[in-house]
Design an enzyme around this catalytic site. Structure first.
Site, PDB file in Angstrom:
ATOM      1  N   ASP A  23       0.856  -1.178   0.000  1.00 47.08           N
ATOM      2  CA  ASP A  23       0.000   0.000   0.000  1.00 47.08           C
ATOM      3  C   ASP A  23       0.901   1.240   0.000  1.00 47.08           C
ATOM      4  O   ASP A  23       0.721   2.170   0.772  1.00 47.08           O
ATOM      5  CB  ASP A  23      -0.943   0.000   1.216  1.00 47.08           C
ATOM      6  N   ASN A  72      -2.951   3.397  12.902  1.00 49.51           N
ATOM      7  CA  ASN A  72      -4.008   2.394  12.998  1.00 49.51           C
ATOM      8  C   ASN A  72      -3.560   0.959  12.738  1.00 49.51           C
ATOM      9  O   ASN A  72      -4.131   0.029  13.271  1.00 49.51           O
ATOM     10  CB  ASN A  72      -5.125   2.767  12.018  1.00 49.51           C
ATOM     11  N   HIS A  73      -2.539   0.825  11.890  1.00 51.74           N
ATOM     12  CA  HIS A  73      -2.193  -0.538  11.455  1.00 51.74           C
ATOM     13  C   HIS A  73      -0.717  -0.625  11.095  1.00 51.74           C
ATOM     14  O   HIS A  73      -0.025   0.391  11.036  1.00 51.74           O
ATOM     15  CB  HIS A  73      -3.039  -0.922  10.231  1.00 51.74           C
ATOM     16  N   GLN A  94      -2.801  -5.345   6.087  1.00 52.11           N
ATOM     17  CA  GLN A  94      -2.565  -4.269   7.058  1.00 52.11           C
ATOM     18  C   GLN A  94      -3.359  -4.526   8.348  1.00 52.11           C
ATOM     19  O   GLN A  94      -4.387  -3.891   8.587  1.00 52.11           O
ATOM     20  CB  GLN A  94      -2.993  -2.919   6.468  1.00 52.11           C
ATOM     21  N   ARG A 118       0.927  14.363   9.748  1.00 49.02           N
ATOM     22  CA  ARG A 118      -0.412  14.122   9.223  1.00 49.02           C
ATOM     23  C   ARG A 118      -0.725  12.734   9.761  1.00 49.02           C
ATOM     24  O   ARG A 118       0.034  11.778   9.522  1.00 49.02           O
ATOM     25  CB  ARG A 118      -0.367  14.156   7.691  1.00 49.02           C
ATOM     26  N   ASP A 144      -2.598   9.396   9.900  1.00 50.55           N
ATOM     27  CA  ASP A 144      -3.352   8.584   8.948  1.00 50.55           C
ATOM     28  C   ASP A 144      -4.522   7.872   9.631  1.00 50.55           C
ATOM     29  O   ASP A 144      -4.405   7.401  10.762  1.00 50.55           O
ATOM     30  CB  ASP A 144      -2.377   7.528   8.381  1.00 50.55           C
ATOM     31  N   TYR A 196     -10.265   5.196  13.152  1.00 57.98           N
ATOM     32  CA  TYR A 196     -10.473   3.744  13.241  1.00 57.98           C
ATOM     33  C   TYR A 196      -9.690   3.040  14.339  1.00 57.98           C
ATOM     34  O   TYR A 196      -9.574   1.809  14.321  1.00 57.98           O
ATOM     35  CB  TYR A 196     -10.112   3.109  11.886  1.00 57.98           C
ATOM     36  N   LEU A 197      -9.138   3.779  15.289  1.00 56.74           N
ATOM     37  CA  LEU A 197      -8.196   3.163  16.233  1.00 56.74           C
ATOM     38  C   LEU A 197      -8.832   2.107  17.143  1.00 56.74           C
ATOM     39  O   LEU A 197      -8.183   1.146  17.517  1.00 56.74           O
ATOM     40  CB  LEU A 197      -7.517   4.238  17.093  1.00 56.74           C
ATOM     41  N   GLU A 211      -6.289  13.035   9.442  1.00 58.27           N
ATOM     42  CA  GLU A 211      -6.946  12.525   8.250  1.00 58.27           C
ATOM     43  C   GLU A 211      -8.168  11.763   8.747  1.00 58.27           C
ATOM     44  O   GLU A 211      -8.076  10.604   9.149  1.00 58.27           O
ATOM     45  CB  GLU A 211      -6.044  11.579   7.452  1.00 58.27           C
ATOM     46  N   ASP A 222      -4.530   9.904  -2.887  1.00 58.18           N
ATOM     47  CA  ASP A 222      -5.573   8.882  -2.932  1.00 58.18           C
ATOM     48  C   ASP A 222      -6.574   9.195  -4.042  1.00 58.18           C
ATOM     49  O   ASP A 222      -6.478  10.210  -4.702  1.00 58.18           O
ATOM     50  CB  ASP A 222      -6.299   8.822  -1.585  1.00 58.18           C
TER      51      ASP A 222
HETATM   52  C1  BGC Z   1      -4.024   6.895   3.150  1.00 51.85           C
HETATM   53  C2  BGC Z   1      -4.069   5.863   2.063  1.00 51.85           C
HETATM   54  C3  BGC Z   1      -3.809   4.503   2.681  1.00 51.85           C
HETATM   55  C4  BGC Z   1      -4.747   4.228   3.857  1.00 51.85           C
HETATM   56  C5  BGC Z   1      -4.311   3.060   4.673  1.00 51.85           C
HETATM   57  C6  BGC Z   1      -5.168   6.457   4.029  1.00 51.85           C
HETATM   58  O1  BGC Z   1      -6.143   7.148   4.372  1.00 51.85           O
HETATM   59  O2  BGC Z   1      -4.167   8.203   2.686  1.00 51.85           O
HETATM   60  O3  BGC Z   1      -3.160   6.157   1.039  1.00 51.85           O
HETATM   61  O4  BGC Z   1      -4.000   3.516   1.710  1.00 51.85           O
HETATM   62  O5  BGC Z   1      -4.794   5.323   4.735  1.00 51.85           O
HETATM   63  O6  BGC Z   1      -3.165   3.366   5.386  1.00 51.85           O
END
Ligand code: BGC
Length: 540
Positions: A60, A102-103, A168, A198, A200, A204-205, A242, A306
């Site tokens: 990814d 998150n992952h 992930q 930033r 990410d 979703y945590l 984000e 994205d």
């Molecule tokens: C990023 C993506 C990514 C996803 C998973 C997002 O919101 O901007 O590019 O694939 O998180 O990490």
């Protein structure tokens, strides 16, 4: 710049892999980015946001992290990273990284250990279940690829939870060790001098049964801890969320958590307003956008790395935007459109300028996406989101001046499109031409910086008696700026209700032309897709 430096800043999103290749291996790298910092300074950028540069199997594009405290060898070394920060700071540029909380990658040593040994200290770093129907109210985000947020792992004999790709696995934030681990990751990079992150995939945590598993109270509590920790140990660093959510749902994120959050719902509405030739979608979403605290700021963007996400629109609006901007199914991905700005706008210079005019003047700090300042094109025949991540077009030389590698060795083909090919669209050519988009963007960034009203001012809409003409005043301390924009492809009249501003004298910001003094109803005519920025002065 003050502590609230991000309020006046222009951000620029850099895809390191696609920016500049310093060692001829066909992939961009950190020394390559360092070599191009002066380009960014000249453009007028204040802060660069680096897409992930961590070691990663890159399934990814680096958002699948296999080591949170390293640099991918393709990009260089930690020493290169340190040098990038030093060189950027030396030029007055700030640098933020991408914190992927998150992952991690399924190839991260934590996951490898967790899946293979029930007694592993990392077992509880992930979310396991024997029941793949748990948390069924959580939507699947990468809906073109994944059917479920659970994947069965044959090694452990259990299912693990993932909000994105199956490779992930989500980290288990209910485990305090995971929380501490990720705070340590933030520390590691901030100590090296990063100016912030930033963050990410913030919503979703945590997971809780019977919820959408988005923006849960536990998530807010963790981010508050992270922010307090950063504030206590560092100065002037920022966190940007984000979080693809409605504006009202973002408000809690500004409460002692993030300084900034991207305004996701505004973005598709700018495209809608342009296509429907009406200001309505923009006005409605901004009216629905709550006031945010003093030290907080929206992040505005037109495009990013994205797909252009259409999650924050109604089903009918999504159908409309698909029909208008992505007729060819090849252009669609998940709930979005994988195209770049210029091709989305049919290559129309006027439309590109108009959207930049709004990006730079609506409330928030603008984020530019690399290459959009040139009007670079996309390649919808590449997989996933790769079509908006092709090499930066520096010159008409081989490989667009991006790399000295054999063309076949490049991580991605350069654009050879009839309209957007690198021979015609590149930095060198546009530097030479006074009328180029690049030079126009540079001038507009400079113009924006002549007033702090754009970054900090309050917003008041001005009635125009014409739904195709958007007008508003931005006010900060003694500064007032009037913005008028014609969303239509035809010439339009506007009768502006200037109210308390009557008697002020408008001076157009870019060319300094002085206009007749404002009257209660002020008449203006606007050319196709024209927009003006006026500084309002008190006649002496
Ligand atoms: C990023 C993506 C990514 C996803 C998973 C997002 O919101 O901007 O590019 O694939 O998180 O990490």
């Amino acid at each position: 710049m003050s502590d609230h430096w991000y309020k006046d800043a222009i951000f620029y999103e850099v895809y390191v892999r696609g920016f500049f290749d310093s060692n001829g291996d066909g992939r961009g790298d950190l020394p390559g980015l360092i070599a191009k910092l002066d380009y960014l300074v000249e453009l007028g950028v204040d802060c660069i946001w680096l897409l992930p540069t961590y070691p990663s199997p890159r399934k990814d594009d680096g958002y699948d992290v296999s080591d949170f405290v390293g640099v991918h060898p393709e990009y260089g070394t930690l020493a290169d990273f340190d040098r990038l920060i030093a060189e950027a700071h030396h030029r007055g540029l700030k640098v933020i990284g991408d914190l992927v909380l998150n992952h991690c990658s399924s190839e991260h040593p934590w996951f490898l250990s967790a899946r293979s040994d029930p007694a592993s200290p990392y077992r509880d770093y992930f979310v396991w279940s024997d029941d793949a129907t748990q948390y069924k109210d959580a939507r699947v985000i990468f809906s073109d690829t994944e059917r479920s947020n659970w994947t069965y792992d044959a090694v452990s004999g259990r299912h693990y939870w993932h909000r994105f790709y199956a490779h992930q696995p989500d980290l288990n934030f209910d485990n305090p060790k995971v929380q501490d681990e990720m705070m340590g990751v933030a520390d590691f990079w901030l100590r090296r001098g990063l100016d912030g992150f930033r963050c990410d995939a913030v919503p979703y945590l945590f997971e809780r049964e019977g919820t959408s598993c988005e923006s849960l109270p536990e998530t807010h509590a963790f981010v508050k801890r992270l922010r307090a920790h950063i504030d206590a140990n560092f100065t002037g660093r920022i966190l940007i969320a984000e979080a693809n959510q409605w504006p009202e749902d973002l408000v809690p994120y500004f409460d002692g958590e993030f300084q900034m959050a991207f305004h996701f719902p505004l973005m598709p509405r700018m495209f809608m307003a342009l296509r429907q030739e009406t200001k309505k979608p923009i006005v409605e979403i901004l009216q629905r956008t709550p006031q945010i605290q003093d030290g907080c700021q929206w992040g505005l963007f037109l495009r990013n790395h994205d797909e252009l996400t259409l999650e924050m629109v109604t089903d009918a609006e999504r159908d409309y935007l698909y029909e208008e901007y992505a007729k060819d199914p090849q252009m669609r991905l998940n709930a979005g459109i994988r195209r770049r700005l210029s091709p989305l706008l049919g290559g129309s210079r006027r439309r590109v300028e108009l959207l930049h005019g709004l990006l730079l003047s609506l409330p928030g700090s603008p984020f530019l996406y690399y290459g959009d300042e040139l009007g670079m094109g996309d390649n919808v025949y590449l997989g996933d989101r790769d079509g908006v991540r092709t090499p930066m077009q520096w010159s008409s030389d081989v490989n667009a001046g991006f790399s000295r590698a054999e063309p076949a060795k490049l991580y991605s083909p350069v654009s050879m499109d009839a309209v957007y090919n690198y021979q015609s669209i590149n930095v060198e050519v546009q530097n030479r031409s006074e009328a180029s988009l690049l030079r126009w963007v540079r001038r507009m960034i400079r113009a924006r910086k002549t007033t702090r009203a754009f970054g900090r001012g309050a917003l008041a809409f001005v009635e125009t008696e014409n739904e195709r003409v958007l007008a508003f005043v931005r006010t900060y301390e003694k500064e007032e700026v009037l913005v008028v924009a014609n969303l239509s492809r035809f010439v339009q009249p506007a009768s502006l209700a200037m109210g308390v501003h009557a008697g002020k004298r408008p001076r157009e910001i870019v060319g300094e032309a002085v206009f007749p003094v404002l009257t209660e109803r002020y008449f203006l005519s606007l050319g196709p897709h024209a927009f003006y920025w006026f500084r309002l002065e008190t006649p002496t």
